[in-house]
Design a protein around this motif. Structure first.
Motif, PDB file in Angstrom:
ATOM      1  N   ARG A 194       0.799  -1.226   0.000  1.00 45.55           N
ATOM      2  CA  ARG A 194       0.000   0.000   0.000  1.00 45.55           C
ATOM      3  C   ARG A 194       0.830   1.273   0.000  1.00 45.55           C
ATOM      4  NH1 ARG A 194      -4.325  -2.648  -1.720  1.00 45.55           N
ATOM      5  NH2 ARG A 194      -5.020  -4.253  -0.252  1.00 45.55           N
ATOM      6  N   CYS A 195       2.078   1.188   0.441  1.00 48.06           N
ATOM      7  CA  CYS A 195       2.886   2.406   0.565  1.00 48.06           C
ATOM      8  C   CYS A 195       4.116   2.399  -0.334  1.00 48.06           C
ATOM      9  CB  CYS A 195       3.327   2.604   2.017  1.00 48.06           C
ATOM     10  SG  CYS A 195       1.956   2.645   3.190  1.00 48.06           S
ATOM     11  N   SER A 238      -5.929  -2.612   4.166  1.00 53.20           N
ATOM     12  CA  SER A 238      -5.975  -1.598   3.114  1.00 53.20           C
ATOM     13  C   SER A 238      -5.033  -0.440   3.381  1.00 53.20           C
ATOM     14  CB  SER A 238      -7.411  -1.075   2.978  1.00 53.20           C
ATOM     15  OG  SER A 238      -7.817  -0.415   4.171  1.00 53.20           O
ATOM     16  N   ALA A 279      -5.549   1.684   5.883  1.00 50.01           N
ATOM     17  CA  ALA A 279      -6.269   2.696   6.653  1.00 50.01           C
ATOM     18  C   ALA A 279      -5.918   2.577   8.132  1.00 50.01           C
ATOM     19  CB  ALA A 279      -7.772   2.536   6.452  1.00 50.01           C
ATOM     20  N   HIS A 312      -4.336   7.380   6.614  1.00 51.64           N
ATOM     21  CA  HIS A 312      -3.789   6.249   5.866  1.00 51.64           C
ATOM     22  C   HIS A 312      -2.310   6.122   6.188  1.00 51.64           C
ATOM     23  CE1 HIS A 312      -2.711   3.604   2.478  1.00 51.64           C
ATOM     24  NE2 HIS A 312      -4.012   3.312   2.425  1.00 51.64           N
ATOM     25  N   LYS A 326       0.026   5.572   4.286  1.00 53.11           N
ATOM     26  CA  LYS A 326       0.870   6.205   3.279  1.00 53.11           C
ATOM     27  C   LYS A 326       1.270   7.610   3.707  1.00 53.11           C
ATOM     28  CE  LYS A 326       1.209   6.699  -1.725  1.00 53.11           C
ATOM     29  NZ  LYS A 326       0.508   6.507  -3.031  1.00 53.11           N
TER      30      LYS A 326
END
Length: 458
Positions: free
Chosen positions: A345-346, A400, A402, A446, A448
């Motif tokens: 995700r990141c 995800s 989050a 998030h 990220k």
């Protein structure tokens, strides 16, 4: 004519019975744990024969005012916190822990505190002679405490002594695995002996109205040795944990019929015995190196008590085909999931790096809210930067990426403000309800966002 004794084959690990011997237990899969045990027929008039008749019971309804269980304080606030406010007369408590962790020391201090408070405490030692217990009491400064002591392993003799003596407020059995009953042809510590001893002692405690505290051995897997029925019949199951490399000890309740099971008591092992720690956060942050890269402070919760602890991460280039993943004080699977989320995700890769994660002080964390603090430590170590020493992190990370809200946000922030922290990285959702805690809040929705803020240093 009395019936002949019957024999059965019982697994000493899980308590499963079978009609014949086998090298491997079909229930738990352990090898060479099945032992033949001889069981006698129940005596006439014991209520266990077919000829006995029961009596009709008076049924009641669920309505009515609930009655609060009476309790007495132990003189040890940390133990009172774990038990739910004190020990209930007539209750049975089972405490387990690794050898040498301090179970006997804790119980001897408990018996001495009750004795000095005017209550009657009896201590039965099945592992040590009376002279050895006296030596420990002298080392702890408890030699003058009015505690009745006996070194005995015979269940019959213990019950006979309890029947003749004045009713005690607390009876300590150290340990239940050392007791034996002459009615069973099995070795002490076997499943049948432990079950019989526990049931007899529980029956006495309920009838006499005295509190009973049993010490249980643990297996190499950390489970309480003996049949699982022991944990079912007792009222409270306590676990005494700790790392021998550190001085702290944690007392947890895994079962409690008279209170919550999410409280912990913190003790520190010293030369004079176990000392209670009123502020565990100062203990776990006392030797912190704030300038070291890859360290973050996690504001966690243990029951109703907020605890701040340092999470240390080391991400180093790996020369192996499969990089190492090692973690102490946290779940290995949780670390693997967190690394996968950071990569997927990141866009942060750990494929060519060894990853080491450690919870400082030896504390074991099971709370999902530690995800954000662990991620911050991993990203800071990868970029070789030190985080703000006055900053805390908490929040759960989903697959995800989050960042989810954590419970008791206000209590975490209050504890951090009390210890001098000025900034908190917390989830974007959820009401902090800090009630005047003067902390700068940085909301993260998030993972990220945190990865971009802690990118590679120039």
């Amino acid at each position: 004519m009395a019936k002949a004794a019957k024999s059965s084959f019982v697994c000493q690990s899980c308590g499963a019975t079978s009609v014949r011997w086998a090298g491997k237990c079909s229930s738990c899969g352990d090898w060479n744990t099945i032992v033949e045990e001889v069981t006698s027929a129940p005596p006439p008039g014991s209520g266990l024969t077919r000829a006995s008749k029961g009596r009709a019971l008076t049924l009641e309804t669920l309505s009515g005012a609930p009655e609060e269980a009476p309790r007495f304080l132990t003189g040890m606030p940390e133990l009172d916190r774990v038990t739910g406010g004190g020990i209930v007369p007539g209750s049975v408590l089972l405490i387990s822990g690794e050898p040498g962790i301090g179970k006997s020391t804790l119980l001897l201090q408990l018996a001495a505190a009750l004795g000095r408070a005017g209550r009657r405490a009896i201590y039965f030692s099945g592992e040590e002679a009376a002279a050895q217990v006296r030596l420990r009491a002298a080392r702890l400064g408890l030699a003058d405490a009015p505690v009745a002591l006996a070194a005995e392993t015979s269940l019959t003799n213990i019950l006979a002594t309890l029947g003749e003596e004045k009713r005690a407020d607390l009876v300590v059995i150290d340990s239940i695995q050392t007791l034996w009953s002459d009615a069973l042809e099995a070795a002490p510590g076997s499943v049948s002996q432990v079950r019989a001893a526990t049931q007899s002692l529980v029956r006495y405690a309920k009838q006499a109205g005295c509190a009973l505290l049993l010490v249980g051995h643990v297996t190499k897997d950390g489970q309480i040795a003996g049949p699982k029925a022991v944990e079912h019949v007792v009222d409270t199951v306590l676990s005494f944990e700790g790392d021998r490399g550190h001085t702290y000890r944690i007392l947890r309740a895994t079962k409690n019929r008279f209170g919550a099971t999410d409280e912990i008591g913190v003790f520190e092992m010293a030369g004079s015995g176990l000392k209670e720690v009123a502020n565990p956060s100062e203990l776990f942050l006392g030797e912190r190196d704030a300038k070291a890269p890859g360290t973050s402070v996690f504001a966690g919760m243990e029951g109703t008590r907020p605890i701040l602890v340092e999470i240390q991460a080391l991400v180093a280039p790996s020369g192996l085909g499969v990089p190492r993943r090692a973690v102490v004080g946290w779940e290995q699977s949780r670390l693997a999931m967190l690394i996968a989320v950071l990569e997927a995700r990141c866009g942060v890769s750990f494929a060519h790096h060894d990853v080491y994660l450690n919870v400082a002080g030896g504390l074991r964390i099971v709370e999902p809210a530690a995800d954000l603090a662990a991620a911050a430590a991993l990203l800071a170590s990868l970029s070789n930067r030190a985080l703000d020493p006055k900053q805390i992190h908490f929040g759960e990370i989903s697959l995800s990426g989050a960042v989810r809200a954590a419970p008791h946000m206000g209590l975490r922030l209050k504890e951090a403000a009390k210890l001098g922290f000025t900034e908190a990285v917390i989830p974007a959702s959820g009401d902090p309800n800090s009630d005047g805690a003067k902390l700068k809040l940085r909301r993260v929705a998030h993972l990220k966002e945190l990865a971009e803020a802690l990118g590679p240093c120039d």
